[in-house]
Design a protein around this motif. Structure first.
Motif, PDB file in Angstrom:
ATOM      1  N   SER A   1       2.149   3.119  -2.395  1.00 40.01           N
ATOM      2  CA  SER A   1       2.222   4.400  -3.096  1.00 40.01           C
ATOM      3  C   SER A   1       2.518   4.199  -4.577  1.00 40.01           C
ATOM      4  O   SER A   1       1.980   4.908  -5.438  1.00 40.01           O
ATOM      5  N   ALA A   2       3.386   3.208  -4.871  1.00 35.45           N
ATOM      6  CA  ALA A   2       3.742   2.953  -6.270  1.00 35.45           C
ATOM      7  C   ALA A   2       2.559   2.432  -7.074  1.00 35.45           C
ATOM      8  O   ALA A   2       2.519   2.591  -8.299  1.00 35.45           O
ATOM      9  N   LYS A   3       1.608   1.796  -6.407  1.00 34.79           N
ATOM     10  CA  LYS A   3       0.432   1.278  -7.107  1.00 34.79           C
ATOM     11  C   LYS A   3      -0.559   2.375  -7.488  1.00 34.79           C
ATOM     12  O   LYS A   3      -1.566   2.087  -8.140  1.00 34.79           O
ATOM     13  N   GLY A   4      -0.301   3.572  -7.062  1.00 32.56           N
ATOM     14  CA  GLY A   4      -1.161   4.680  -7.443  1.00 32.56           C
ATOM     15  C   GLY A   4      -2.195   5.068  -6.413  1.00 32.56           C
ATOM     16  O   GLY A   4      -3.066   5.899  -6.687  1.00 32.56           O
ATOM     17  N   LEU A   5      -2.123   4.480  -5.205  1.00 34.75           N
ATOM     18  CA  LEU A   5      -3.073   4.864  -4.162  1.00 34.75           C
ATOM     19  C   LEU A   5      -2.819   6.296  -3.716  1.00 34.75           C
ATOM     20  O   LEU A   5      -1.675   6.763  -3.674  1.00 34.75           O
ATOM     21  N   LEU A   6      -3.879   6.981  -3.409  1.00 32.81           N
ATOM     22  CA  LEU A   6      -3.742   8.320  -2.866  1.00 32.81           C
ATOM     23  C   LEU A   6      -2.993   8.266  -1.541  1.00 32.81           C
ATOM     24  O   LEU A   6      -3.131   7.317  -0.769  1.00 32.81           O
ATOM     25  N   TRP A   7      -2.204   9.294  -1.296  1.00 28.24           N
ATOM     26  CA  TRP A   7      -1.405   9.308  -0.068  1.00 28.24           C
ATOM     27  C   TRP A   7      -2.296   9.243   1.174  1.00 28.24           C
ATOM     28  O   TRP A   7      -1.954   8.591   2.160  1.00 28.24           O
ATOM     29  N   ARG A   8      -3.434   9.886   1.116  1.00 21.46           N
ATOM     30  CA  ARG A   8      -4.361   9.834   2.250  1.00 21.46           C
ATOM     31  C   ARG A   8      -4.842   8.407   2.490  1.00 21.46           C
ATOM     32  O   ARG A   8      -4.961   7.965   3.639  1.00 21.46           O
ATOM     33  N   ALA A   9      -5.102   7.657   1.409  1.00 22.35           N
ATOM     34  CA  ALA A   9      -5.544   6.271   1.544  1.00 22.35           C
ATOM     35  C   ALA A   9      -4.422   5.389   2.078  1.00 22.35           C
ATOM     36  O   ALA A   9      -4.659   4.465   2.860  1.00 22.35           O
ATOM     37  N   VAL A  10      -3.187   5.654   1.642  1.00 22.74           N
ATOM     38  CA  VAL A  10      -2.043   4.880   2.144  1.00 22.74           C
ATOM     39  C   VAL A  10      -1.898   5.060   3.651  1.00 22.74           C
ATOM     40  O   VAL A  10      -1.688   4.098   4.398  1.00 22.74           O
ATOM     41  N   VAL A  11      -2.023   6.292   4.079  1.00 19.49           N
ATOM     42  CA  VAL A  11      -1.894   6.571   5.521  1.00 19.49           C
ATOM     43  C   VAL A  11      -3.030   5.924   6.300  1.00 19.49           C
ATOM     44  O   VAL A  11      -2.808   5.280   7.342  1.00 19.49           O
ATOM     45  N   ARG A  12      -4.267   6.055   5.795  1.00 19.04           N
ATOM     46  CA  ARG A  12      -5.423   5.558   6.531  1.00 19.04           C
ATOM     47  C   ARG A  12      -5.495   4.028   6.539  1.00 19.04           C
ATOM     48  O   ARG A  12      -5.788   3.434   7.578  1.00 19.04           O
ATOM     49  N   ARG A  13      -5.195   3.391   5.414  1.00 15.30           N
ATOM     50  CA  ARG A  13      -5.377   1.939   5.309  1.00 15.30           C
ATOM     51  C   ARG A  13      -4.170   1.129   5.765  1.00 15.30           C
ATOM     52  O   ARG A  13      -4.317   0.010   6.250  1.00 15.30           O
ATOM     53  N   HIS A  14      -2.967   1.689   5.587  1.00 14.20           N
ATOM     54  CA  HIS A  14      -1.768   0.903   5.847  1.00 14.20           C
ATOM     55  C   HIS A  14      -0.928   1.446   7.016  1.00 14.20           C
ATOM     56  O   HIS A  14      -0.478   0.675   7.863  1.00 14.20           O
ATOM     57  N   ALA A  15      -0.710   2.742   7.024  1.00 13.23           N
ATOM     58  CA  ALA A  15       0.190   3.294   8.038  1.00 13.23           C
ATOM     59  C   ALA A  15      -0.450   3.320   9.430  1.00 13.23           C
ATOM     60  O   ALA A  15       0.131   2.821  10.399  1.00 13.23           O
ATOM     61  N   LEU A  16      -1.646   3.903   9.529  1.00 13.04           N
ATOM     62  CA  LEU A  16      -2.272   4.051  10.841  1.00 13.04           C
ATOM     63  C   LEU A  16      -2.558   2.718  11.533  1.00 13.04           C
ATOM     64  O   LEU A  16      -2.258   2.568  12.729  1.00 13.04           O
ATOM     65  N   PRO A  17      -3.133   1.706  10.850  1.00 10.78           N
ATOM     66  CA  PRO A  17      -3.378   0.436  11.560  1.00 10.78           C
ATOM     67  C   PRO A  17      -2.112  -0.217  12.098  1.00 10.78           C
ATOM     68  O   PRO A  17      -2.113  -0.772  13.196  1.00 10.78           O
ATOM     69  N   ASN A  18      -1.016  -0.158  11.327  1.00  9.89           N
ATOM     70  CA  ASN A  18       0.228  -0.772  11.791  1.00  9.89           C
ATOM     71  C   ASN A  18       0.922   0.059  12.858  1.00  9.89           C
ATOM     72  O   ASN A  18       1.555  -0.491  13.763  1.00  9.89           O
ATOM     73  N   ALA A  19       0.802   1.373  12.785  1.00 11.93           N
ATOM     74  CA  ALA A  19       1.375   2.224  13.824  1.00 11.93           C
ATOM     75  C   ALA A  19       0.601   2.111  15.128  1.00 11.93           C
ATOM     76  O   ALA A  19       1.127   2.432  16.197  1.00 11.93           O
ATOM     77  N   ALA A  20      -0.659   1.671  15.050  1.00 13.18           N
ATOM     78  CA  ALA A  20      -1.472   1.546  16.264  1.00 13.18           C
ATOM     79  C   ALA A  20      -1.003   0.417  17.161  1.00 13.18           C
ATOM     80  O   ALA A  20      -1.281   0.418  18.370  1.00 13.18           O
ATOM     81  N   ILE A  21      -0.275  -0.556  16.616  1.00  8.26           N
ATOM     82  CA  ILE A  21       0.122  -1.728  17.400  1.00  8.26           C
ATOM     83  C   ILE A  21       1.020  -1.348  18.580  1.00  8.26           C
ATOM     84  O   ILE A  21       0.709  -1.674  19.729  1.00  8.26           O
ATOM     85  N   PRO A  22       2.153  -0.634  18.369  1.00 13.17           N
ATOM     86  CA  PRO A  22       2.944  -0.234  19.541  1.00 13.17           C
ATOM     87  C   PRO A  22       2.270   0.832  20.389  1.00 13.17           C
ATOM     88  O   PRO A  22       2.498   0.908  21.600  1.00 13.17           O
TER      89      PRO A  22
END
Length: 310
Positions: free
Chosen positions: A208-229
Motif C-alpha cells: 500500500s505504501a508503494k502506491g498500489l491501488l487498494w483493489r490491486a493489493v487485495v487481488r495480488r497479495h491478500a487473496l492468494p495468501n488468504a487462499a492457503i488456509p
C-alpha cells in the motif's frame, strides 16, 4: 518431490487400510446380520445355514483374512439383501448423490468465499456483523433441523417445492440448499479469518505504501495468501461430498449413496457398508493429496522449503 509424494501415497493407503479394518471389526461386533436380515423368529437351522453360506460361522480372524484377500483381488463382496455385487450397488446410487453434492459444493464456494472476503474488507461494519451472524447461525444449526425448516417454509408453507423424492430437478433444490448453506457459513468464517490475518501482515502495508491501488493489493497479495488456509477446509468439503449427505438424503428420501449407507448399516449389510466406507475413505484421502499438491502451487515457499531440506 517424488519421495515426498511416495510417502504421502503410502500414508494414504495405510489410512484406507485402517479405516476398512476398523469398520470390519465394528460391523461384526455390533450385531448378527442373520438376525437382522432373516428374523429372530426363523428356525435355528435357517440361521445357521445363512451364516454358513456367507462365511459368518468362521472365526473372526479367518473372516478378516478372507476379507483382505478378496479386497486385494478387487472383490468387494455381495449384498446380503439381494445377492447383488456390493460395489455395483454403490455405483448405482452414486450419480444421485453427485447430482446434489456437486451443485451444493459450487454454491458453497460462490456464497462463502465472497461473503468472507467482503466481511474482512469491511471489518466491524454492519456488513461484517450481518455476515458473521448468519455464518454462526448456519454453522451451529444441525443439517436435519435446517432441512426441516426449509421443508416447512418452501414445501408446507409456500407449496412451491416438493418435500422429498427425486422425480425432477425441483426435488433437488431443497437438498442442495441444505448441503450448501451450512458449508457456505463455514467457508465465510474461515475466509474472513484468513483475510484478516493476511491484511495485518507487513507486506500488505508495504504494498500500500508503494502506491498500489487498494483493489490491486487485495487481488495480488491478500487473496492468494488468504487462499492457503482456505484450501484446507475446501479440501475437507470435497472429501466429505459423500459422507456429508447421510442425513440430508434420509430427510428428503433422496436415493443416493448416503441413504444407502443408512439402510445398509441398519440391515447389517456388511459388504455394502464396507464398499461405501472404502469409497468415502478414498475420496477423503484423494482430496487431501490434492490439497497438498495445491499448497506447493499456491505458496511456492513450501516447495522451496522441501527442496532445501532435500
Amino acid at each position: 518431490m517424488p519421495a515426498y509424494l511416495v510417502v504421502r501415497l503410502l500414508r494414504a493407503l495405510l489410512t484406507i487400510f485402517l479405516v476398512l479394518s476398523f469398520a470390519f471389526l465394528i460391523l461384526r461386533s455390533s450385531g448378527d446380520p442373520a438376525l437382522m436380515i432373516l428374523s429372530p423368529d426363523v428356525p435355528h437351522e435357517a440361521l445357521q445355514a445363512f451364516r454358513r453360506s456367507w462365511g459368518l460361522d468362521a472365526p473372526l480372524w479367518q473372516q478378516y483374512l478372507g476379507f483382505l484377500r478378496n479386497l486385494l483381488q478387487g472383490h468387494f463382496g455381495y449384498s446380503m439383501r439381494d445377492n447383488s455385487p456390493a460395489m455395483a450397488l454403490v455405483m448405482q446410487h452414486l450419480p444421485a448423490t453427485l447430482a446434489i453434492t456437486l451443485p451444493a459444493f459450487v454454491l458453497k464456494l460462490l456464497i462463502g468465499v465472497p461473503a468472507g472476503v467482503c466481511a474482512a474488507l469491511h471489518r466491524n461494519s454492519a456488513m461484517d456483523r450481518c455476515v458473521m451472524g448468519l455464518s454462526v447461525a448456519g454453522h451451529t444449526i444441525p443439517s436435519f433441523v435446517l432441512a426441516l425448516v426449509l421443508v416447512l417454509v418452501f414445501a408446507v408453507g409456500l407449496g412451491c417445492l416438493p418435500s422429498g423424492g427425486a422425480d425432477s430437478w425441483r426435488h433437488a433444490i431443497l437438498p442442495v440448499l441444505t448441503l450448501s448453506l451450512g458449508g457456505a457459513a463455514v467457508l465465510a468464517r474461515f475466509t474472513r479469518s484468513a483475510m484478516l490475518e493476511v491484511m495485518g501482515q507487513a507486506y500488505i502495508r508495504t504494498a500500500s505504501a508503494k502506491g498500489l491501488l487498494w483493489r490491486a493489493v487485495v487481488r495480488r497479495h491478500a487473496l492468494p495468501n488468504a487462499a492457503i488456509p482456505t484450501v484446507t477446509i475446501v479440501g475437507f468439503m470435497v472429501g466429505s461430498l459423500i459422507a456429508g449427505t447421510v442425513v440430508v438424503e434420509s430427510v428428503f428420501s433422496w436415493p443416493g449413496a448416503g441413504r444407502l449407507l443408512v439402510i445398509a448399516v441398519a440391515n447389517r449389510d456388511l459388504a455394502v457398508v464396507q464398499s461405501l466406507l472404502l469409497l468415502v475413505a478414498a475420496t477423503m484421502v484423494t482430496s487431501n493429496l490434492i490439497v497438498d499438491a495445491l499448497y506447493g502451487w499456491i505458496d511456492p515457499r513450501l516447495h522451496h522449503g522441501r527442496a532445501a531440506k532435500d
